[in-house]
Write a protein that holds these residues in place. Sequence first.
Motif, PDB file in Angstrom:
ATOM      1  N   LYS A 147       0.826  -1.211   0.000  1.00 34.07           N
ATOM      2  CA  LYS A 147       0.000   0.000   0.000  1.00 34.07           C
ATOM      3  C   LYS A 147       0.859   1.261   0.000  1.00 34.07           C
ATOM      4  CE  LYS A 147      -0.873   0.095   5.048  1.00 34.07           C
ATOM      5  NZ  LYS A 147      -0.282  -1.161   5.510  1.00 34.07           N
ATOM      6  N   PHE A 148       2.146   1.102   0.227  1.00 37.17           N
ATOM      7  CA  PHE A 148       3.043   2.263   0.236  1.00 37.17           C
ATOM      8  C   PHE A 148       3.665   2.548  -1.130  1.00 37.17           C
ATOM      9  CE2 PHE A 148       3.476   0.144   4.442  1.00 37.17           C
ATOM     10  CZ  PHE A 148       2.819   1.103   5.204  1.00 37.17           C
ATOM     11  N   CYS A 149       3.422   1.659  -2.065  1.00 34.52           N
ATOM     12  CA  CYS A 149       4.090   1.791  -3.358  1.00 34.52           C
ATOM     13  C   CYS A 149       3.393   2.833  -4.240  1.00 34.52           C
ATOM     14  CB  CYS A 149       4.117   0.434  -4.071  1.00 34.52           C
ATOM     15  SG  CYS A 149       4.982   0.516  -5.631  1.00 34.52           S
ATOM     16  N   ALA A 150       4.096   3.938  -4.515  1.00 26.23           N
ATOM     17  CA  ALA A 150       3.511   5.003  -5.327  1.00 26.23           C
ATOM     18  C   ALA A 150       3.649   4.698  -6.813  1.00 26.23           C
ATOM     19  CB  ALA A 150       4.179   6.333  -5.013  1.00 26.23           C
ATOM     20  N   GLN A 151       4.751   4.089  -7.191  1.00 23.87           N
ATOM     21  CA  GLN A 151       4.961   3.786  -8.602  1.00 23.87           C
ATOM     22  C   GLN A 151       6.103   2.777  -8.754  1.00 23.87           C
ATOM     23  OE1 GLN A 151       6.631   7.013 -10.841  1.00 23.87           O
ATOM     24  NE2 GLN A 151       7.798   7.795  -9.116  1.00 23.87           N
ATOM     25  N   ILE A 152       6.102   2.115  -9.890  1.00 21.79           N
ATOM     26  CA  ILE A 152       7.179   1.177 -10.197  1.00 21.79           C
ATOM     27  C   ILE A 152       7.862   1.651 -11.471  1.00 21.79           C
ATOM     28  CG2 ILE A 152       7.745  -1.204 -10.846  1.00 21.79           C
ATOM     29  CD1 ILE A 152       5.395  -2.126  -9.146  1.00 21.79           C
ATOM     30  N   LEU A 153       9.165   1.787 -11.400  1.00 27.37           N
ATOM     31  CA  LEU A 153       9.933   2.156 -12.591  1.00 27.37           C
ATOM     32  C   LEU A 153      10.839   1.001 -12.946  1.00 27.37           C
ATOM     33  CD1 LEU A 153      11.279   5.731 -11.689  1.00 27.37           C
ATOM     34  CD2 LEU A 153       9.228   5.147 -12.996  1.00 27.37           C
ATOM     35  N   VAL A 154      10.823   0.620 -14.203  1.00 28.57           N
ATOM     36  CA  VAL A 154      11.765  -0.399 -14.649  1.00 28.57           C
ATOM     37  C   VAL A 154      12.844   0.306 -15.460  1.00 28.57           C
ATOM     38  CG1 VAL A 154      12.082  -2.425 -16.124  1.00 28.57           C
ATOM     39  CG2 VAL A 154      10.076  -2.269 -14.638  1.00 28.57           C
ATOM     40  N   LEU A 155      14.078   0.158 -15.026  1.00 27.26           N
ATOM     41  CA  LEU A 155      15.184   0.713 -15.807  1.00 27.26           C
ATOM     42  C   LEU A 155      15.594  -0.355 -16.799  1.00 27.26           C
ATOM     43  CD1 LEU A 155      17.427   2.364 -13.062  1.00 27.26           C
ATOM     44  CD2 LEU A 155      15.587   3.395 -14.399  1.00 27.26           C
ATOM     45  N   TRP A 156      15.251  -0.131 -18.017  1.00 27.78           N
ATOM     46  CA  TRP A 156      15.431  -1.169 -19.028  1.00 27.78           C
ATOM     47  C   TRP A 156      16.848  -1.077 -19.595  1.00 27.78           C
ATOM     48  CZ3 TRP A 156      12.962  -5.428 -19.943  1.00 27.78           C
ATOM     49  CH2 TRP A 156      13.212  -6.125 -21.129  1.00 27.78           C
ATOM     50  N   ASN A 157      17.712  -1.985 -19.129  1.00 22.32           N
ATOM     51  CA  ASN A 157      19.105  -1.944 -19.567  1.00 22.32           C
ATOM     52  C   ASN A 157      19.489  -3.138 -20.436  1.00 22.32           C
ATOM     53  OD1 ASN A 157      19.824   0.517 -18.558  1.00 22.32           O
ATOM     54  ND2 ASN A 157      20.383  -0.277 -16.550  1.00 22.32           N
ATOM     55  N   CYS A 158      18.547  -3.575 -21.294  1.00 15.14           N
ATOM     56  CA  CYS A 158      18.821  -4.672 -22.226  1.00 15.14           C
ATOM     57  C   CYS A 158      19.149  -4.094 -23.588  1.00 15.14           C
ATOM     58  CB  CYS A 158      17.565  -5.495 -22.434  1.00 15.14           C
ATOM     59  SG  CYS A 158      17.149  -6.470 -21.058  1.00 15.14           S
ATOM     60  N   GLU A 159      19.775  -4.938 -24.386  1.00 12.26           N
ATOM     61  CA  GLU A 159      20.028  -4.519 -25.758  1.00 12.26           C
ATOM     62  C   GLU A 159      18.717  -4.450 -26.545  1.00 12.26           C
ATOM     63  OE1 GLU A 159      22.794  -3.260 -26.720  1.00 12.26           O
ATOM     64  OE2 GLU A 159      23.629  -3.697 -24.744  1.00 12.26           O
ATOM     65  N   LYS A 160      17.860  -5.439 -26.301  1.00 15.14           N
ATOM     66  CA  LYS A 160      16.572  -5.464 -27.004  1.00 15.14           C
ATOM     67  C   LYS A 160      15.662  -4.352 -26.493  1.00 15.14           C
ATOM     68  CE  LYS A 160      16.367 -10.369 -28.018  1.00 15.14           C
ATOM     69  NZ  LYS A 160      15.763 -11.651 -27.669  1.00 15.14           N
ATOM     70  N   PRO A 161      14.764  -3.868 -27.368  1.00 14.77           N
ATOM     71  CA  PRO A 161      13.816  -2.850 -26.878  1.00 14.77           C
ATOM     72  C   PRO A 161      12.837  -3.473 -25.873  1.00 14.77           C
ATOM     73  CG  PRO A 161      13.308  -3.474 -29.142  1.00 14.77           C
ATOM     74  CD  PRO A 161      14.582  -4.180 -28.792  1.00 14.77           C
ATOM     75  N   PRO A 162      12.309  -2.673 -24.969  1.00 11.53           N
ATOM     76  CA  PRO A 162      11.399  -3.235 -23.956  1.00 11.53           C
ATOM     77  C   PRO A 162      10.095  -3.700 -24.597  1.00 11.53           C
ATOM     78  CG  PRO A 162      11.447  -0.844 -23.812  1.00 11.53           C
ATOM     79  CD  PRO A 162      12.480  -1.226 -24.816  1.00 11.53           C
ATOM     80  N   PRO A 163       9.492  -4.760 -24.072  1.00 12.60           N
ATOM     81  CA  PRO A 163       8.211  -5.232 -24.605  1.00 12.60           C
ATOM     82  C   PRO A 163       7.109  -4.210 -24.335  1.00 12.60           C
ATOM     83  CG  PRO A 163       8.968  -6.609 -22.757  1.00 12.60           C
ATOM     84  CD  PRO A 163       9.958  -5.529 -22.925  1.00 12.60           C
TER      85      PRO A 163
END
Length: 465
Positions: free
Chosen positions: A227-243
Amino acid sequence: LSLSSLYLHLNLDFSLPVCLLCRNNIIYSNVCCVYVCVHRFDYQELLHNSSFCLVPRGRRLGSFRFLEALQAACIPVLLSNGWELPFSEVIDWSKAAIIGDERLLLQVPSITRSVGSDRILALRQQTQFLWDAYFSSVTKIVLTTLEIIHDRIQTHMSRSRLMWNSLPGGLYALPEFSSDLTLFPFYYSTLGKSPSQEFTAVIQAVTPLQSQQQPIFKLILAVAKSKFCAQILVLWNCEKPPPPRNKWPSITTPFSIIEGKRKTMSGRFFPHQAIITDAVLSLDEDSVLSTNEVDFAFIVWQSFPDRIVGYPARSHYWDSGKGRWGYTSKWTNEYSMVLTGAAFYHRYYHHLYTYYLPTSLLSMVDQLANCEDILMNFLISAVTKLPPIKVTQKKQYKETMMQQGSKASRWADPDHFAQRQSCMNSFTSWFGFMPLLHSQLRLDPVLFKDQVSILRKKYRDIERL
Ligand SMILES: *[C@@H]1O[C@H](CO)[C@@H](O)[C@H](O)[C@H]1NC(C)=O
């Protein structure tokens, strides 16, 4: 010995602050003083043993005795009318020294006697803070000078007096971050601020998404349930583009992907604009955490907003055989680092990591693709002078990491460990000291592993794992 040759011999300034320290409050002549204090007592020890050190004017208004006293946690009693104290533009010396009037020399004993023991302790603590923050090395003195000039030029974002005069000091409180003191992790109690009720989860992703069974899916679901989570950020550090978004778990918590322009290890601590909450939950994509664990660690962080609070811990030790620092992942009763694969800390540390640390250390981390977590621990401990905080034991953590043994798991690489040893030594040499501190404290939920019904426990899942 003539007076002058004696001074030459002992390499002492003309006026010795130690005179009054020679018990009985008798002011000896200079010759007596040298004899009594320097020959009969160990000078350094005497300074450390004393609460007050007289600092009369020397050949000039200023005297080296001042810094000597400061270093030894001896409250300087200044008797040098008209002396402008170092960095007095920003340092409030009344919190660390007693500024006397040299014409009223004989009142000094009664003045010092009237200082209560609480104030003595506070003054002595402040001497240590000021010494360490601004005077303990030539580098610090030069940096402080430059930063004061910087503050003069950039008046619209200069540091406040509180920043200069309280821990961790002006050099660690970067005014470029904000002019609002409440946005820093250090002044919560002074300003009576209560830590925020929300955090941003920042997940470092390095492997392409192939199946819904991947740990990152479970992780996102578990974190989003907090309940404390305001947002989730994924730092996409793969060679492939994010899905696309529809390939990710469906959650109601705000979710975004930041494509790493900086596909580097240090990039995970970049102060992204998107991080709006004070608290950051830093996660590796393969971390295994339950919602209960997230909640509990966050509650603990709220009590220690300037520290790093988390699960897997590591330790350092001095390897006397090799004459260097060692790194260990052995499970002992002590730890000095908390891995950033599952840890809470204040977002200001992203700023400090990126803009305070030198490029040499950041590029070392990037080249090795390793040690960024150690560097973060060094930084936070150097700033707070405190160890991190470990929460509840989580034996599975290590095992799960090992089992996965995926290609991406950098822990499987034997060089990885050796690199971490050498990182420790490079970091120590840049900091000029070993900032990590050991701790034996571990915080568990109330009733953790108590023989009572699980229903009475607030963080039930922590034990069920
Ligand atoms: C400093 O204090 C210690 C412990 O009280 C004492 O043994 C020692 O003699 C003192 N040293 C000096 C130089 O006064």
